[in-house]
Enzyme design. Sequence first.
Site, PDB file in Angstrom:
ATOM      1  N   ARG A 240       0.827  -1.239  -0.135  1.00 44.24           N
ATOM      2  CA  ARG A 240      -0.206  -0.030  -0.047  1.00 44.24           C
ATOM      3  C   ARG A 240       0.986   1.158  -0.030  1.00 44.24           C
ATOM      4  NH1 ARG A 240      -3.217  -2.937  -1.698  1.00 44.24           N
ATOM      5  NH2 ARG A 240      -5.665  -3.125  -0.887  1.00 44.24           N
ATOM      6  N   GLU A 269      -2.688   7.499  -4.462  1.00 46.64           N
ATOM      7  CA  GLU A 269      -3.208   7.103  -5.972  1.00 46.64           C
ATOM      8  C   GLU A 269      -4.630   7.103  -6.150  1.00 46.64           C
ATOM      9  OE1 GLU A 269      -1.790   2.891  -5.001  1.00 46.64           O
ATOM     10  OE2 GLU A 269      -3.787   2.418  -5.770  1.00 46.64           O
ATOM     11  N   HIS A 287      -0.934  -0.454  -9.933  1.00 46.17           N
ATOM     12  CA  HIS A 287      -1.623  -1.268  -9.056  1.00 46.17           C
ATOM     13  C   HIS A 287      -2.178  -2.427  -9.776  1.00 46.17           C
ATOM     14  CE1 HIS A 287      -3.645  -0.934  -4.904  1.00 46.17           C
ATOM     15  NE2 HIS A 287      -3.330  -2.211  -5.227  1.00 46.17           N
TER      16      HIS A 287
HETATM   17  C1  GLV Z   1      -4.824  -5.350  -3.918  1.00 47.25           C
HETATM   18  O1  GLV Z   1      -3.999  -4.492  -3.744  1.00 47.25           O
HETATM   19  C2  GLV Z   1      -5.648  -6.009  -2.937  1.00 47.25           C
HETATM   20  O2  GLV Z   1      -5.486  -5.466  -1.976  1.00 47.25           O
HETATM   21  O3  GLV Z   1      -6.149  -6.863  -3.467  1.00 47.25           O
END
Ligand code: GLV
Length: 322
Positions: A240, A269, A287
Amino acid sequence: MVQVLIARHIPEAGIEKLQNAGLELVYIGDRQLSKKELIEKLKEYNPDALVCLLTDTIDKEVLSSAPNLKICSTYSVGFGHIDLEATKELGIVVTHTPGVLTETVAEHTAGLICAATQRIVEADKFTRAGKYKGWEPELLLGLDLKGKTLGVLGAGRIGTRVAEIMHHGFGMRIIYHDVAENNYLHDTVDADFYPELEKMLPNVDVLTVHVPLMPSTKHLLDKNKLLMLKKGAVFVNTSRGKVVVESDLVDVLESGHLFAVALDVYEFEPEITKKLFELPNTVLTPHIASASKETRDKMAEMVADNIIAFFNGESPKNQVKL
Ligand code: GLV
């Protein structure tokens, strides 16, 4: 009939499962909803179940706008976007999608480590720009991984798998920091545990971040800590963005302390600090670490299975412990 609101379309595999189980899908969004729009939809449909995404803010105001809501199933392994205190208070069950994406995220992380150390993105841009005029002894020199030390921050499922790939595949030595020791990592890759993060950082050639976002991990890595890394270290984050102070990361990279940075997640983001685009030694992905067709299908099925189990009177397999 049980009514489900899906904040944004997830892969068909999950949608079909919910339909086949006889649940009524009252709304399926086709784009990212703002918090205000999500509240409006919840008020309009007052569903029994909500399928949300990591991009939704699920706080008390959102949750209480649908008094019928009994379960919130997030299409993500991370659940830092859900206010668990509020779900507890309102008696709403929360589920997520752990496990199915471990391999995919670990493979993406390994890809980012290779891209950063071998300067693959920079080299690709160089070649496409027509700058390759012939073999050169010192053109775009990168770093070897064999014998170097991988620091794993957060040795859960994904961190552990990254450690295995980088140890068995690339011959890296593994050290890690977490709140508890991970015996499996000791047995499989002979990893060394550092109970104190500050003591681990000066030994790290490549740092890979795999902690969930929680109050204790928010801004865990600031300028002070980043400067504790070895000079010339590589920094990789697929967990994160808010675990790192992004402006500090940029400063430390600009200062020349780091060899390269590879990121799949960002503090604000989808906004990304402009400087990260301008510096040559960054690898930036949007991401997508868990974004393989197989994995995203499995995540969607898991979201559906958890909701179906709940309304069958069973406890959902992937319930977040409150
Ligand atoms: C992706 O970042 C998730 O948490 O699935």
